[in-house]
Design a protein around this motif. Sequence first.
Motif, PDB file in Angstrom:
ATOM      1  N   ILE A  88       0.810  -1.227   0.000  1.00  0.00           N
ATOM      2  CA  ILE A  88       0.000   0.000   0.000  1.00  0.00           C
ATOM      3  C   ILE A  88       0.837   1.267   0.000  1.00  0.00           C
ATOM      4  N   PRO A  90      -0.041   5.613   0.168  1.00  0.00           N
ATOM      5  CA  PRO A  90      -1.165   6.560   0.356  1.00  0.00           C
ATOM      6  C   PRO A  90      -1.323   7.496  -0.847  1.00  0.00           C
ATOM      7  N   THR A  91      -2.544   7.932  -1.084  1.00  0.00           N
ATOM      8  CA  THR A  91      -2.788   8.939  -2.127  1.00  0.00           C
ATOM      9  C   THR A  91      -3.263  10.213  -1.445  1.00  0.00           C
ATOM     10  N   SER A  92      -3.402  11.292  -2.218  1.00  0.00           N
ATOM     11  CA  SER A  92      -3.745  12.583  -1.613  1.00  0.00           C
ATOM     12  C   SER A  92      -5.149  12.585  -1.011  1.00  0.00           C
ATOM     13  N   ASP A  93      -6.026  11.731  -1.506  1.00  0.00           N
ATOM     14  CA  ASP A  93      -7.391  11.759  -0.966  1.00  0.00           C
ATOM     15  C   ASP A  93      -7.570  10.815   0.236  1.00  0.00           C
ATOM     16  N   GLY A  94      -6.462  10.332   0.783  1.00  0.00           N
ATOM     17  CA  GLY A  94      -6.566   9.511   1.996  1.00  0.00           C
ATOM     18  C   GLY A  94      -6.803   8.039   1.737  1.00  0.00           C
ATOM     19  N   SER A  95      -6.918   7.646   0.495  1.00  0.00           N
ATOM     20  CA  SER A  95      -7.049   6.212   0.209  1.00  0.00           C
ATOM     21  C   SER A  95      -5.660   5.646  -0.138  1.00  0.00           C
ATOM     22  N   VAL A  96      -5.601   4.378  -0.458  1.00  0.00           N
ATOM     23  CA  VAL A  96      -4.302   3.795  -0.816  1.00  0.00           C
ATOM     24  C   VAL A  96      -4.365   3.116  -2.184  1.00  0.00           C
ATOM     25  N   ILE A  97      -3.194   3.032  -2.803  1.00  0.00           N
ATOM     26  CA  ILE A  97      -3.071   2.208  -4.007  1.00  0.00           C
ATOM     27  C   ILE A  97      -1.991   1.162  -3.752  1.00  0.00           C
TER      28      ILE A  97
END
Length: 705
Positions: A88, A90-97
């Motif tokens: 994982i 983190p992305t800027s919107d608080g989710s993960v990729i």
Amino acid sequence: MAETLTVDITRLFGSNVFNQKLMKERLPKETYKALLRTIEQGTGLEPEVANVVANAMKDWAVEKGATHYTHWFQPLTGKTAEKHDAFISPTSDGSVIMEFSGKQLIQGEPDASSFPSGGLRSTFEARGYTAWDCTSPAFLKEDAAGNVTLCIPTAFCSYTGEALDKKTPVLRSMEAVSKQAIRVLRVLGNKTSKRVTSTVGPEQEYFLIDKKYYEKRPDLIMSGRTLFGAPAPKGQELEDQYFGALKDRISAFMKDLDTELWKMGVQSKTKHNEVAPAQYEMAPIFSTTNIAADHNQLVMETMQKVALRHDLVCLLHEKPFAGVNGSGKHNNWSLATDDGINLLEPGKTPHDNEQFLIVLSAVLIAVDRHADKLRASAANPGNDLRLGANEAPPAIISIFMGDELADILSNLGKGKKASSKGQHFLHIGVDSLPPLPKDNTDRNRTSPFAFTGNKFEFRMVPSSASISGPNVVLNTIVAEALDEIAARLEKSKKNIDAECAAIVREAVQKHGRVIFNGNGYSAEWIKEAKKRGIPNISSTVEALGYMANASAVKLFEKYKVLSGQELHSRYEIYLENYIKHSNIEALCAVYMAKRLFIPTVITYTERLAETIGKLKAVGATVSVQKDVLTKVSSHLEAASEKLVTLEAALKKAQSLSESLAKAEAYRDKVLPAMNDMRSDIDALEATLPSDVWPVPTYAEMLFNL
Ligand code: ADP
Ligand code: MG
């Protein structure tokens, strides 16, 4: 997790491996080619290429259910190590990729401070580095809970580049032997082979016992072997275990084991009962040395994991039970070119035979000259209980060539035309070598280093140890011999055939003493070996002295396999390991004597004394009871006196600070004191009623599967 019988093994095999087929399918053509170049020629991997590879690997792993990746490495503990990181990011919107970069694939920075470094890594520099070994494919490990982890085989080194692991010197030694072997092949006229790899097929021996017994034996849990135990009425004398029919429970275990190994690309091929009761063997198809070493670690780990699923425990110790055969690893070793020529295959043409005899001579020179280093590479505390102790193999390194080949070599050594059985004649480079018998029955099971038709089998390797060390030594000592041979051939003004003949002749004259085709277990051989000046190194403490001495430093530095510093650090670690092992065993023996055996015997004697009193009161005879009481009491007294001696020896050993003296104290004082006490405890076990004895017996553990 067991698959059904209908499973298609060809589809199952390697299903958890990111192999070349997958790479080809999943990578852009150019990336695939670049990666292949790196794998085959060792060229550096461009960062952009690494990024693409990492991403493809991650996609594949995630499709197969992986959530984490790990740089899988082999620190000097002899085990494997892994630290799991989730994909994982983190992305800027608080989710993960799910992400995995080329840098993460190629290099890791685990904290190295808790791994043995033998003084190489100063405490203020705790970082260690792991680097992808792309010649060993990445794979997925699954556990029973359903976790799937992408494992990247890596080498592990310090901040300043010193090897802190078992893999790095393997890779370096493979380079060394390849380089020298290619030189020899070139002079002998081979223009096509690009590389020579050392190939290894390690046969793995092990024991299985029921988990319920294991759990009741602190010695097995803590030290891996039984420190006490009276012999069972039956041992291996009926020879009814070796190759015997597999029992259902064992067969079920082996089937699961194969399934798990096949998924990870381990070519598990052979399985059978071994000589001792409850002893088994597994052998894979050989592969290149670094992959064989990686796979052997997976084999040992998977055996232990899968055994537990069957309520069994897999014992990898070299001598888990006194009085029955111990376990080893037969390290089958050869050299092969990238275009498929086995350099230890006696050929059909005179030219092939010349090449074979030259490589054979290199092995002969290497093994005789560096027998001490080979012996040291097979030393560990468990093997001390096995080597030379009336079972395979003796602590003396000798080579079994088979009668026919030994004859041929002996004649070549005398500068004669070699003849074999009066039919075939050989004059190196002119006539052809007679076909050598490859019959398995002709094998000498008592030899520690045997030629078996087209490879050598080093049988001294400990069952629980990594096979890396022995193969590092083999590759390097043979590299040295090939280097000398290549230099002679390159400089030779004579014709090559004549020079080859001279090389073989001199090798036999100078090093033929190491060839021994007789019974390696016999007392005569020990005397004969002494006469021939062949070392007989009986203990780990002594053997380790040869792994970092001046001769070892010179050799390993010359071929850039291990520096003097790296060798010394290894020496320190292995000696420390011996000390720690011995200390654990001694503490465990004290613990069991004090808390299990002596109290049990005291309670029993009390009961017996009471019985005697009661019997006397009613006027019954008590002579039998009294005899038992006397016998038991005298062993009890002896055992407790010996316990005092053991504790004193242990205290003394613990108080020493210099490693070598300390290790010697464990070997010469502590271990003998343990054995001494054991004899009385075992005698008590053999006398007391079975229902009062606090731990499972040999008979239960070895025959109740
Ligand atoms: P045995 O128990 O009779 O010695 P096995 O078949 O159990 O024989 O084991 C032989 C091992 O030797 C296998 O792992 C096999 O793959 C390996 N082997 C065969 N040829 C080579 C080779 N050229 N190099 C290395 N190992 C080899
Ligand atoms: Mg074998």
